[in-house]
Design an enzyme around this catalytic site. Structure first.
Site: not given
Ligand SMILES: [Zn+2]
Length: 255
Positions: A45, A135, A143, A205
């Site tokens: 990117f 992480h 959800c 890094t």
């Molecule tokens: Zn949901």
């Protein structure tokens, strides 16, 4: 073997030194701080090519850290998912030689753990058991409204720009994004493993900033090996430095 920087010396001599260190250690910790652990993965990117995609998102107008941040997920949701789908789709990627050799080291009781920011599940695919994912992982999706769990592939197979639950809540990966709180369990275990380690090998890094650098402070600096293609600010603290690729180094080791 203390404080001898051998980066300028012959590769085979440095490999022999690393082999000695591994052979004489029993609590090795490998620290791998990158979101995706394939060496072939190059974030493009920042480059001048391939900037546009199907949703006309121009990644290079954003900071790399922003694209994996909480703000991006909730403010620029389309951008977040476009980036996620293009850059973090690890479904077809297989573990490389480094993942395999680390798993072997664990099998013979030499490796305590891999402490990693990797979210790609490749260590687990190579049958590593002790992977401390600071992480968390792309392998879980939920959800954010009702908490329902989904198959992680849905983020890549859903044709909608923004994947939603039946309740219209946002589906998101169970990954700790920038600006979000890191999982305490993995962090605490990483501190313990670093405190008791007798050899720390770091794939260093440019992203080795807070909190990664804070975590490393828990190591007693017994034997330290840094691997990075480019010189790092920490090279002078290491006993052994490799400016070769991870695959090159691990392929040369007898494990
Ligand atoms: Zn949901």
């Amino acid at each position: 073997m203390v404080n001898i920087i051998m980066v300028s010396s012959d590769f085979s001599k440095r490999i022999a030194a690393l082999q000695d260190m591994i052979d004489s250690s029993s609590h090795i910790v490998f620290f791998w701080w990158a979101w995706v652990s394939t060496e072939s993965w190059v974030p493009d990117f920042r480059s001048k090519d391939g900037l546009y995609n199907q949703h006309d998102v121009q990644f290079d107008s954003y900071q790399p850290e922003y694209l994996l941040s909480h703000s991006c997920l909730y403010r620029d949701t389309k951008v977040f998912f476009e980036y996620y789908r293009q850059k973090l789709d690890c479904r077809g990627i297989k573990p490389n030689i480094t993942h395999k050799k680390l798993a072997e080291l664990e099998k013979v009781w030499k490796l305590t753990s891999v402490i990693t920011q990797n979210i790609d599940w490749l260590h687990q695919k190579a049958w590593s058991k002790r992977v401390l994912e600071i992480h968390w992982t792309t392998q879980r999706v939920y959800c954010d409204k009702c908490g329902k769990r989904y198959n992680p592939d849905i983020l890549f197979t859903d044709k909608r720009a923004i994947p939603l639950c039946d309740c219209w809540g946002l589906l998101r990966p169970d990954v700790t994004l920038y600006e979000e709180q890191l999982p305490a369990d993995a962090w605490n275990q990483a501190m313990i493993d670093l405190r008791t380690a007798d050899l720390l090998i770091i794939w260093w890094t440019s992203l080795m900033v807070y909190p990664a650098n804070a975590l490393i402070q828990y190591y007693r600096w017994d034997k330290l090996v840094i691997i990075n293609r480019d010189p790092t600010s920490q090279d002078s603290y290491a006993d052994l430095v490799f400016h070769e690729g991870l695959g090159e180094v691990f392929s040369a080791l007898k494990i």
